[in-house]
Design a protein around this motif. Structure first.
Motif, PDB file in Angstrom:
ATOM      1  N   GLU A  68       0.851  -1.183   0.000  1.00  0.00           N
ATOM      2  CA  GLU A  68       0.000   0.000   0.000  1.00  0.00           C
ATOM      3  C   GLU A  68       0.889   1.237   0.000  1.00  0.00           C
ATOM      4  OE1 GLU A  68      -3.696  -1.309   2.717  1.00  0.00           O
ATOM      5  OE2 GLU A  68      -1.709  -1.645   3.579  1.00  0.00           O
ATOM      6  N   HIS A  69       0.346   2.349  -0.494  1.00  0.00           N
ATOM      7  CA  HIS A  69       1.173   3.540  -0.664  1.00  0.00           C
ATOM      8  C   HIS A  69       0.528   4.752  -0.007  1.00  0.00           C
ATOM      9  CE1 HIS A  69       3.614   1.306  -3.549  1.00  0.00           C
ATOM     10  NE2 HIS A  69       2.479   0.899  -4.102  1.00  0.00           N
ATOM     11  N   GLU A  70       1.347   5.528   0.702  1.00  0.00           N
ATOM     12  CA  GLU A  70       0.894   6.795   1.272  1.00  0.00           C
ATOM     13  C   GLU A  70       1.118   7.856   0.207  1.00  0.00           C
ATOM     14  OE1 GLU A  70      -0.232   9.973   2.691  1.00  0.00           O
ATOM     15  OE2 GLU A  70       1.963  10.093   2.800  1.00  0.00           O
ATOM     16  N   ILE A  71       0.032   8.316  -0.377  1.00  0.00           N
ATOM     17  CA  ILE A  71       0.129   9.091  -1.614  1.00  0.00           C
ATOM     18  C   ILE A  71       0.648  10.500  -1.384  1.00  0.00           C
ATOM     19  CG2 ILE A  71      -2.233  10.019  -1.661  1.00  0.00           C
ATOM     20  CD1 ILE A  71      -0.293   8.428  -4.606  1.00  0.00           C
ATOM     21  N   ARG A  72       0.417  11.076  -0.184  1.00  0.00           N
ATOM     22  CA  ARG A  72       0.902  12.441   0.060  1.00  0.00           C
ATOM     23  C   ARG A  72       2.433  12.488  -0.014  1.00  0.00           C
ATOM     24  NH1 ARG A  72      -1.594  16.768   2.684  1.00  0.00           N
ATOM     25  NH2 ARG A  72      -0.213  18.566   2.812  1.00  0.00           N
ATOM     26  N   SER A  73       3.085  11.481   0.525  1.00  0.00           N
ATOM     27  CA  SER A  73       4.550  11.464   0.485  1.00  0.00           C
ATOM     28  C   SER A  73       5.049  11.295  -0.947  1.00  0.00           C
ATOM     29  CB  SER A  73       5.100  10.346   1.375  1.00  0.00           C
ATOM     30  OG  SER A  73       4.688   9.074   0.918  1.00  0.00           O
ATOM     31  N   LEU A  74       4.286  10.592  -1.787  1.00  0.00           N
ATOM     32  CA  LEU A  74       4.688  10.415  -3.190  1.00  0.00           C
ATOM     33  C   LEU A  74       4.537  11.705  -3.983  1.00  0.00           C
ATOM     34  CD1 LEU A  74       3.243   6.903  -4.176  1.00  0.00           C
ATOM     35  CD2 LEU A  74       5.568   7.503  -3.526  1.00  0.00           C
ATOM     36  N   ALA A  88      -4.433  13.362   9.397  1.00  0.00           N
ATOM     37  CA  ALA A  88      -3.794  12.895  10.630  1.00  0.00           C
ATOM     38  C   ALA A  88      -3.036  11.589  10.431  1.00  0.00           C
ATOM     39  CB  ALA A  88      -4.849  12.737  11.719  1.00  0.00           C
ATOM     40  N   HIS A  89      -3.499  10.753   9.512  1.00  0.00           N
ATOM     41  CA  HIS A  89      -2.906   9.417   9.365  1.00  0.00           C
ATOM     42  C   HIS A  89      -2.483   9.117   7.925  1.00  0.00           C
ATOM     43  CE1 HIS A  89      -4.374   8.835  13.420  1.00  0.00           C
ATOM     44  NE2 HIS A  89      -5.593   9.113  13.019  1.00  0.00           N
ATOM     45  N   GLY A  90      -2.234  10.145   7.143  1.00  0.00           N
ATOM     46  CA  GLY A  90      -1.821   9.929   5.767  1.00  0.00           C
ATOM     47  C   GLY A  90      -3.001   9.625   4.848  1.00  0.00           C
ATOM     48  N   ILE A  91      -2.709   9.492   3.556  1.00  0.00           N
ATOM     49  CA  ILE A  91      -3.717   9.164   2.541  1.00  0.00           C
ATOM     50  C   ILE A  91      -3.229   7.905   1.832  1.00  0.00           C
ATOM     51  CG2 ILE A  91      -4.934   9.935   0.476  1.00  0.00           C
ATOM     52  CD1 ILE A  91      -4.490  12.792   1.385  1.00  0.00           C
ATOM     53  N   TRP A  92      -3.902   6.802   2.092  1.00  0.00           N
ATOM     54  CA  TRP A  92      -3.422   5.498   1.625  1.00  0.00           C
ATOM     55  C   TRP A  92      -4.280   4.965   0.476  1.00  0.00           C
ATOM     56  CZ3 TRP A  92       1.002   3.252   3.546  1.00  0.00           C
ATOM     57  CH2 TRP A  92       1.541   3.864   4.694  1.00  0.00           C
ATOM     58  N   VAL A  93      -3.604   4.464  -0.561  1.00  0.00           N
ATOM     59  CA  VAL A  93      -4.275   3.827  -1.702  1.00  0.00           C
ATOM     60  C   VAL A  93      -3.423   2.660  -2.179  1.00  0.00           C
ATOM     61  CG1 VAL A  93      -5.373   5.981  -2.477  1.00  0.00           C
ATOM     62  CG2 VAL A  93      -3.150   5.306  -3.413  1.00  0.00           C
ATOM     63  N   LYS A  94      -3.995   1.864  -3.046  1.00  0.00           N
ATOM     64  CA  LYS A  94      -3.257   0.809  -3.715  1.00  0.00           C
ATOM     65  C   LYS A  94      -3.082   1.216  -5.174  1.00  0.00           C
ATOM     66  CE  LYS A  94      -3.255  -4.109  -4.873  1.00  0.00           C
ATOM     67  NZ  LYS A  94      -3.994  -5.400  -4.806  1.00  0.00           N
ATOM     68  N   ILE A  95      -1.844   1.180  -5.665  1.00  0.00           N
ATOM     69  CA  ILE A  95      -1.542   1.596  -7.040  1.00  0.00           C
ATOM     70  C   ILE A  95      -1.168   0.375  -7.861  1.00  0.00           C
ATOM     71  CG2 ILE A  95      -0.141   3.131  -8.466  1.00  0.00           C
ATOM     72  CD1 ILE A  95       0.572   4.699  -5.938  1.00  0.00           C
ATOM     73  N   SER A  96      -1.712   0.307  -9.072  1.00  0.00           N
ATOM     74  CA  SER A  96      -1.346  -0.773  -9.986  1.00  0.00           C
ATOM     75  C   SER A  96      -1.089  -0.207 -11.382  1.00  0.00           C
ATOM     76  CB  SER A  96      -2.448  -1.835 -10.056  1.00  0.00           C
ATOM     77  OG  SER A  96      -3.688  -1.248 -10.436  1.00  0.00           O
ATOM     78  N   LYS A  97      -0.340  -0.949 -12.184  1.00  0.00           N
ATOM     79  CA  LYS A  97      -0.041  -0.488 -13.543  1.00  0.00           C
ATOM     80  C   LYS A  97      -1.255  -0.624 -14.433  1.00  0.00           C
ATOM     81  CE  LYS A  97       4.861  -1.759 -13.569  1.00  0.00           C
ATOM     82  NZ  LYS A  97       5.907  -2.552 -14.252  1.00  0.00           N
ATOM     83  N   ARG A  98      -1.327   0.248 -15.421  1.00  0.00           N
ATOM     84  CA  ARG A  98      -2.346   0.133 -16.461  1.00  0.00           C
ATOM     85  C   ARG A  98      -1.973  -0.966 -17.426  1.00  0.00           C
ATOM     86  NH1 ARG A  98      -7.475   2.363 -16.117  1.00  0.00           N
ATOM     87  NH2 ARG A  98      -7.323   4.197 -14.805  1.00  0.00           N
TER      88      ARG A  98
END
Length: 500
Positions: free
Chosen positions: A168-174, A490-500
């Protein structure tokens, strides 16, 4: 006898305090302006001072509570301030009567870093605005496109490598890696290499700016209670040293002369060569000294505004796309059509051919107002048109951008993410000054076009290559950090990223 004297003294002090408080906090009731009931010493900002909620979310709550009121009286500590709710009156403050409300009145620091385009007031602001406007012409933005595209390509390659780990990825840091790389390249001509797993001083300094120490937060709280006390303390020496060293390093690298990049630093070096920047006015000429500290002050605001707000907006947009797959697919289809039309390479012109992405971006800025309060200070006694409310010279004025954006009077079902709010037929029905993600009037955000272009190019590249969906850590309703200067989760923004 001694005890009786002590008790009498305490009683006298309590009585004096009671009458002082009553007088202080009857200001708005005496004027017939309604508002929340203040508490002794802290006024209406007790929860903010205790860091239970952020100032912008508290002011938003007040805005929404007093439906139908054009003006609401509040107290920042013991200091009266006025919250303007009505778009027509806001238009007077920001545009029609700008000469009275041109100052933000937010500088509480003795550091010269406060002499920047965002925080400066009076003649300093006027000169800086006049001299820095050329950085953001359409021509300059077009010249920056190759630099931004290089950063977006580095960003997508980095994300592509991350996906291989299947986590899983914390999108704000990306997104912050991307926007910081863009600012480094377009403003300072530096390859910061922030799009990597390594942390460096450039990626660490924003944390010191947007997550101030307990000492600094304590001074901010005290300044609410005793306005002006923060100016007696220097709270930004480390940040000041960083930007002064950054400026001097770039100037040294360019041998004290403008390069052919024509970026922000080139313009500042040109002004530095002149020694002073001036502005003609009716009663003479105003001048300010352009030295390394003055350049460092402008670098601070360009660095933080261009990096933090765009990274936040991109992360909120990606969060919403994880929750709204049909909108995400429509963005992907639009982006692919534009990529194909322009032979796989985006341009400045291509950003104007992604109207749906533009609608999604505007809706993101509506639902998630990163900088949620607009501040102004009255430079003269002023009576709000159509009312009998007069405020004195020096009165702080607040406008809740996120309150307006969450107001069902202007946006039906405001908690729903709906890009159709900004379709051509609906956008024209939004009253002027009801939606102001970049402010309004002569003191709007000077870098609004740059911010939008870098965000749209980065977002387009991201959705061309990747798909996002909720992860086990994704929260449908985000919680916000009460200590955040801007809107921060407060706890980041988490999503799952996959390739197209």
């Amino acid at each position: 006898m001694a005890l009786l004297v002590c008790l009498s003294l305490v009683a006298g002090l309590l009585t004096a305090f009671y009458y002082w408080t009553k007088k202080k906090f009857s200001y708005w009731s005496n004027k017939g302006v309604i508002g929340p009931t203040p508490l002794p010493i802290v006024g209406n900002f007790g929860t903010v001072m205790l860091q239970q909620e952020s100032a912008q979310l508290y002011v938003k709550k007040v805005h929404l509570k007093y439906k139908g009121e054009k003006l609401v009286g509040i107290y920042r500590g013991s200091q009266p301030a006025i919250l303007v709710r009505d778009p027509e009156l806001i238009k007077h403050v920001l545009i029609k009567d700008f000469n009275i409300f041109q100052d933000r009145g937010i500088s509480t620091s003795s550091s010269r870093l406060s002499d920047n385009l965002f925080g400066a007031d009076g003649e300093i602001w006027k000169i800086l605005r006049q001299k820095l406007t050329p950085v953001f012409t359409s021509r300059k933005l077009k010249d920056m496109i190759p630099l931004i595209l290089k950063c977006s390509n580095s960003f997508t390659k980095y994300v592509d490598n991350l996906i291989e780990k299947n986590v899983e990825h914390e999108i704000r840091s990306l997104t912050s890696k991307y926007t910081l790389e863009v600012i480094g390249s377009c403003a300072f001509g530096l390859d910061l290499n922030t799009v990597s797993d390594e942390e460096n001083e450039f990626s660490l300094i924003p944390k010191k700016i947007f997550k101030p120490s307990i000492y600094v937060r304590t001074l901010v709280i005290l300044d609410m209670i005793i306005p002006g006390i923060k100016k007696k303390f220097n709270t930004s020496s480390e940040i000041q040293d960083f930007f002064v060293n950054l400026v001097r390093s770039v100037i040294h690298e360019r041998k004290g002369k403008p390069s052919n990049r024509k970026d922000f630093m080139d313009l500042m070096i040109e002004l530095r060569e002149q020694g002073k920047a001036s502005r003609r006015k009716e009663d003479g000429v105003s001048e300010i000294e352009i030295d390394d500290l003055m350049i460092a002050a402008q670098s601070l605001v360009f660095y933080t505004a261009g990096f933090e707000t765009s990274a936040a907006s991109m992360s909120f947009l990606i969060h919403e796309m994880a929750l709204n797959p049909e909108i995400q697919e429509r963005i992907h289809d639009e982006v692919c059509r534009v990529y194909e039309k322009y032979n796989g390479e985006l341009t400045y012109e291509s950003t104007k051919e992604m109207p749906y992405l533009d609608m999604v971006f505007d809706e993101t800025l509506r639902k998630y107002s990163v900088a949620g309060i607009l501040f102004r200070k009255s430079l003269a006694d002023y009576t709000f048109p159509g009312t009998d409310v007069t405020i004195p010279k020096g009165m702080p004025v607040m406008i809740s951008a996120n309150g307006l954006n969450a107001d069902p009077e202007y946006f039906p079902n405001p908690n729903e993410f709906n890009p159709e709010n900004f379709s051509p037929e609906n956008k024209k029905n939004i009253p002027q000054c009801a939606y102001m993600p970049f402010g309004e009037g002569p003191r709007n955000c000077i870098g609004l076009r740059f911010a939008k272009v870098q965000s749209m190019l980065g977002t387009a590249a991201f959705f061309k290559h990747f798909k996002v969906e909720p992860s086990s850590k994704t929260k449908r309703v985000l919680e916000y950090d009460p200590k955040g200067i801007v809107l921060v989760t407060a706890h980041g923004i988490w999503v799952k990223i996959s390739k197209r």
